[in-house]
Design an enzyme around this catalytic site. Structure first.
Site, PDB file in Angstrom:
ATOM      1  N   ASP A   1      -6.771 -31.022  23.548  1.00 45.51           N
ATOM      2  CA  ASP A   1      -6.595 -29.615  23.908  1.00 45.51           C
ATOM      3  C   ASP A   1      -7.902 -28.899  24.232  1.00 45.51           C
ATOM      4  OD1 ASP A   1      -3.839 -29.863  23.672  1.00 45.51           O
ATOM      5  OD2 ASP A   1      -3.862 -29.388  21.546  1.00 45.51           O
TER       6      ASP A   1
ATOM      7  N   ARG B   1      -3.046 -48.661  22.510  1.00 46.12           N
ATOM      8  CA  ARG B   1      -3.066 -47.531  23.442  1.00 46.12           C
ATOM      9  C   ARG B   1      -3.717 -47.911  24.770  1.00 46.12           C
ATOM     10  NH1 ARG B   1      -5.302 -42.316  22.162  1.00 46.12           N
ATOM     11  NH2 ARG B   1      -6.677 -43.080  20.554  1.00 46.12           N
TER      12      ARG B   1
ATOM     13  N   ALA C   1       6.925 -17.982  29.888  1.00 43.30           N
ATOM     14  CA  ALA C   1       5.631 -17.783  30.568  1.00 43.30           C
ATOM     15  C   ALA C   1       5.107 -19.113  31.116  1.00 43.30           C
ATOM     16  CB  ALA C   1       4.627 -17.158  29.604  1.00 43.30           C
ATOM     17  N   GLU C   2       5.301 -20.188  30.358  1.00 46.30           N
ATOM     18  CA  GLU C   2       4.866 -21.518  30.829  1.00 46.30           C
ATOM     19  C   GLU C   2       5.517 -21.857  32.171  1.00 46.30           C
ATOM     20  OE1 GLU C   2       5.034 -24.825  28.063  1.00 46.30           O
ATOM     21  OE2 GLU C   2       4.958 -23.457  26.365  1.00 46.30           O
TER      22      GLU C   2
ATOM     23  N   GLY D   1      11.840 -31.601  29.155  1.00 44.56           N
ATOM     24  CA  GLY D   1      11.401 -31.417  30.535  1.00 44.56           C
ATOM     25  C   GLY D   1      11.717 -30.065  31.154  1.00 44.56           C
TER      26      GLY D   1
ATOM     27  N   LEU E   1      -3.990 -39.684  24.982  1.00 36.15           N
ATOM     28  CA  LEU E   1      -4.483 -40.606  26.002  1.00 36.15           C
ATOM     29  C   LEU E   1      -5.859 -41.137  25.607  1.00 36.15           C
ATOM     30  CD1 LEU E   1      -3.401 -38.389  29.005  1.00 36.15           C
ATOM     31  CD2 LEU E   1      -2.390 -40.604  28.389  1.00 36.15           C
TER      32      LEU E   1
ATOM     33  N   HIS F   1      -0.548 -26.221  27.498  1.00 34.03           N
ATOM     34  CA  HIS F   1      -0.559 -26.120  26.039  1.00 34.03           C
ATOM     35  C   HIS F   1       0.043 -24.771  25.642  1.00 34.03           C
ATOM     36  CE1 HIS F   1      -1.847 -26.802  21.947  1.00 34.03           C
ATOM     37  NE2 HIS F   1      -2.344 -25.581  21.932  1.00 34.03           N
TER      38      HIS F   1
END
Ligand code: GRF
Length: 219
Positions: free
Chosen positions: A149, A69, A177-178, A14, A97, A113
């Site tokens: 993605d 799922r 950077a994220e 996280g 998902l 991503h």
């Protein structure tokens, strides 16, 4: 202006969630965003501790407790809606998902991503970028579509690949950077500055005028 209510889905440490807490958490004055829920599919995700510390509601929906799922996603969907979220944010959420879940959050589901999409979809992006010899690598925030993605790109950050890089050093540079890109992209959404036209996200903000980046790094 009313705050945009978001639910953040995580599976692990996280650190991106932490960047969102630092920018939009309960302790931040004048945040355009309220994090109404942090949901983890793993009971041991450290991100849950980060959220609890910040005073944000948490819940665990353990995928192992579901037969398939579809029922897992339905349980998550119910939690997310019960907390009043308007946008779902995937921040290191490691389950695929279902199309049904994704359709229910069309243009209201974003992912980060660790590569410059559409290059290096999937896992092990840093190792694959090094192997390919690219000069720039980075990260992408995008709206989610059923194919993994893919989806309209909201924002990207590029970092140089250095001759001495290994997976760890490059990954660390991308992660830093994220932590800057994700809050920036979510702020733009919260401020109503992102629209999807065709299958492209358009940013309505004059501050984002471009310039070129060059990478001539030598050995
Ligand atoms: C990040 O690299 C993110 O891009 C990817 O999963 C990782 C999550 O890291 N989707 P953290 O849990 O936010 O530290």
């Amino acid at each position: 202006m009313a705050k945009l209510k978001i639910a953040v889905l995580i599976s692990g440490r996280g650190s991106n969630l932490q960047a969102l807490i630092d920018n939009f958490g309960p302790a931040v004055a004048n945040s355009p965003i309220e994090i109404v829920l942090v949901l983890s599919n793993r009971p041991d995700a450290f991100g849950l501790t980060r959220a609890a510390r910040a005073g944000i509601a948490t819940t665990i929906v353990d995928h192992k407790a579901f037969a398939d799922r579809t029922s897992f996603d339905a349980a998550m969907d119910q939690e997310i809606r019960a907390h009043g979220a308007e946008l779902v944010v995937l921040a290191g959420f490691l389950r695929l998902l279902t199309d049904g879940f994704i359709a229910g959050w069309h243009d209201r589901l974003v992912n980060i991503h660790p590569a410059l999409l559409p290059a290096f979809k999937g896992l092990k992006t840093h190792a694959r970028a090094l192997e390919a010899g690219v000069r720039f690598h980075g990260c992408t925030v995008h709206f989610v579509r059923p194919e993994m993605d893919t989806g309209p790109i909201i924002a990207q950050a590029a970092v140089p690949v250095r001759p001495e890089d290994d997976e760890n050093s490059l990954g660390g540079r991308v992660l830093a950077a994220e932590h800057r890109l994700f809050p920036l992209a979510l702020r733009l959404i919260a401020e109503g500055k992102v629209t999807v036209e065709g299958e492209r996200a358009v940013i309505h903000d004059a501050a984002f005028a471009g310039s070129a980046l060059f990478n001539p790094l030598g050995a």
